[in-house]
Scaffold this active site. Structure first.
Site, short mmCIF file in Angstrom:
data_model
loop_
_atom_site.label_atom_id
_atom_site.label_comp_id
_atom_site.label_asym_id
_atom_site.label_seq_id
_atom_site.Cartn_x
_atom_site.Cartn_y
_atom_site.Cartn_z
N GLY A 1 39.85 48.36 28.26
CA GLY A 1 39.74 49.04 29.54
C GLY A 1 40.05 48.12 30.70
O GLY A 1 40.53 47.01 30.53
N CYS A 2 39.78 48.63 31.91
CA CYS A 2 40.09 47.88 33.13
C CYS A 2 39.01 46.83 33.37
O CYS A 2 38.31 46.87 34.38
CB CYS A 2 40.21 48.81 34.32
N VAL A 3 38.86 45.91 32.46
CA VAL A 3 37.90 44.81 32.63
C VAL A 3 38.58 43.51 32.20
O VAL A 3 39.49 43.54 31.39
CB VAL A 3 36.60 44.98 31.83
N ARG B 1 35.52 52.59 32.97
CA ARG B 1 34.87 51.35 33.39
C ARG B 1 33.64 51.64 34.26
O ARG B 1 32.65 50.93 34.19
CB ARG B 1 35.90 50.55 34.17
N TYR C 1 46.99 54.42 29.81
CA TYR C 1 47.66 53.15 29.58
C TYR C 1 49.04 53.30 28.96
O TYR C 1 49.80 52.32 28.90
CB TYR C 1 46.77 52.23 28.73
#
Lengths: 106, 455
Positions: A104-106, B205, B241
């Site tokens: 993910g966006c981490v 997130r 993505y």
């Protein structure tokens, strides 16, 4: 690839400082990761409560827990988690618990 | 480059190379192919690229990255390239060239498009780099951790493999927090509300690690008395993505989660939370991938907040945000997405001091985390180095808070904050608005319609 020296042995880290082999993790290694990767010289009981909770979750389910579960499991408030680990639950706490980098966006 | 990717490159067969080349040609639009021979070597792209600005070397010049692709096109698909390759700079697609493509389009590009904007000819670099990424994907050469996000979305309906119970429990928890914060037991986070006007979508997130931004968005909806909901099943995650792996069939399957949820719940407006690539995927690429126009509008929550303020549906007190604020422009939201002014109008109302970066808007620099860079650990050092432009821009504003309407950018900015010791706070726009909200009164938000007013 990065690495750190622990008990005279070289431990491989990925480019972001996460353990390449999560199975190598132990609490002494967590202390070294805390110092080298997160700038934390000491870990107090609250840090350990979070780290141990995340580690136990990982060993049972092979992934990082929701921050909701961390708060519930440790009794800590959300803001306290952010205060304890300056890089946050993913790049801070999960890293010290020896998890691979979460997706993910981490 | 990771060891796994290196091994895959070493093991490439002629068949795999031919397959990659065929996919490249098949998905290259004719309008784009024409540009492969258009570069005049003016060099303007070099100065426009954050990779090159941070580290001025040939491999970081966008025109050079493009040349790896153009030279292959010439060798295989032009007459001169076939008969006199040396004269026209044509090169066959072999293992070394595949390696050069991986390095150029995955390792040194965030698909931010700033080079394209500043190109003398207007060469659509991101589109051409995407065609190369897609070819590499067909050859199994997408970096593993980038592909893992796509697999999670296809299998679990969200890119972090969050289970339904975990998601719903988090929402219940945030609803309790919201009620405590507002003092209103009626403050709700509605889940699966049939026929709600707005279907809101978020970045996983937020649910997994950073739910305060979700709480802030919910607080704004509460204050605006919006009729909104979140889906409990697939259709709540706005990320895609496959925009970065460029595998369009997978991208279509992922964006379909959103359109299916709109149909299932009968909502009128699809609202995309603060996310660059999520907005680009749903608003612009989605209908292309699904090959049909959406029967509903897609809006960013930034546009909604702008509208609420404009119509007086919410009131803000800028003195609640006293620290100077600057604004980052996520490439997919601003340069590619066209959403530039709403967030500025919102911030001018919601904070005391708003200072623009230079350059700003569509000319702003990429933070360095776009194009899937944040997911590719192997290029982390390059990513942080390339982020120096952004760090310098932030420092020059003197701001103490950076508003970043994108969770991917937020994570990169947080790393830059640490790496370059910027000592700033990084927040979503909704977090700043939520902090400044004047609590709504309990009177109805609108006057009764004629029909409702009848006895």
């Amino acid at each position: 690839m990065g690495s750190l020296v622990f008990n005279g042995q070289v431990v491989a880290l990925n480019e972001e400082g996460f353990l390449v082999e999560p199975g190598l993790w132990n609490e002494d290694l967590a202390r070294v990761l805390a110092r080298e990767e997160e700038g934390l010289e000491t870990l107090d009981e609250e840090h350990w409560a979070v780290i141990r909770f995340i580690r136990a979750h990982f060993e049972e389910k092979q992934g990082a827990p929701m921050v909701r579960a961390v708060c519930k499991g440790t009794g800590l408030r959300l803001q306290r988690i952010y205060d304890l680990f300056p890089s946050g639950p993913a790049k801070g706490a999960c890293k010290l618990a020896g998890l691979p980098k979460p997706d993910g966006c981490v | 480059m990771s060891a796994e990717l290196d091994q895959k490159l070493e093991a490439l067969t002629d068949e795999t190379l031919a397959k990659g080349l065929a996919v490249f040609r098949e998905h290259l639009k004719e309008a784009e192919a024409g540009f492969l021979n258009a570069c005049v070597r003016c060099g303007l792209c070099a100065d426009s690229c954050h990779y090159h600005r941070a580290e001025p070397r040939l491999e970081n010049v966008p025109g050079r990255k493009l040349d790896h692709i153009a030279s292959v096109f010439r060798a295989h698909y032009t007459t001169f390239g076939r008969v006199a390759p040396g004269l026209v700079g044509a090169k066959r697609f072999d293992r070394d060239m595949a390696r050069a493509w991986v390095d150029a389009v995955f390792g040194r590009c965030s698909l931010c498009g700033r080079c394209s904007l500043n190109c003398t000819i207007g060469i659509p670099m991101p589109a051409l780099f995407r065609a190369a990424r897609r070819a590499l994907g067909a050859m199994g050469l997408v970096p593993d951790d980038l592909q893992a996000n796509v697999e999670n979305s296809l299998r679990h309906g969200n890119n972090m493999a969050i289970e339904r119970e975990e998601w719903v429990e988090t929402l219940e928890w945030i609803e309790e927090e919201l009620q405590a914060e507002t003092g209103d037991p009626q403050a709700r986070i509605p889940v699966d509300k049939q026929g709600a006007r707005c279907l809101f979508t978020v970045n996983p997130r937020e649910a997994k690690f950073f739910p305060l931004s979700l709480q802030a968005s919910a607080k704004v909806f509460w204050a605006a008395k919006e009729d909104w909901t979140l889906a409990s099943e697939a259709g709540w995650d706005l990320t895609n993505y496959a925009l970065f792996t460029c595998e369009d069939d997978q991208a279509a399957a992922i964006v379909k989660n959103l359109t299916d949820a709109m149909t299932r719940l009968g909502c009128e407006v699809l609202v995309i939370g603060e996310c660059g690539h999520g907005y680009q995927s749903a608003r612009w690429m989605g209908p292309e991938w699904l090959k049909s126009a959406f029967p509903f509008p897609v809006v960013s929550i930034l546009e909604l907040m702008d509208q609420y303020l404009d119509e007086g549906r919410i009131q803000v007190d800028p003195t609640k945000n006293t620290q100077p604020v600057t604004l980052h422009d996520p490439c997919n939201l601003v340069r590619h997405g066209g959403i530039s002014e709403p967030q500025r109008r919102v911030l001018r109302r919601a904070v005391n001091t708003f200072t623009e970066m230079a350059p700003r808007g569509i000319e702003n620099y990429c933070c360095g985390g776009g194009g899937g860079q944040l997911a590719m650990s192997e290029y982390r050092n390059r990513r942080l180095k390339a982020g120096r432009m952004k760090a310098d821009q932030i420092r020059a504003t003197g701001a103490k808070v950076v508003a970043a309407p994108c969770h991917n950018c937020i994570d990169q900015l947080s790393e830059l904050n640490k790496e370059y010791q910027l000592k700033v706070h990084i927040k979503t726009v909704a977090e700043l608005v939520a902090a400044a909200l004047v609590p709504p009164t309990s009177t109805p938000s609108s006057t009764p319609t004629f029909a409702e007013a009848q006895p």
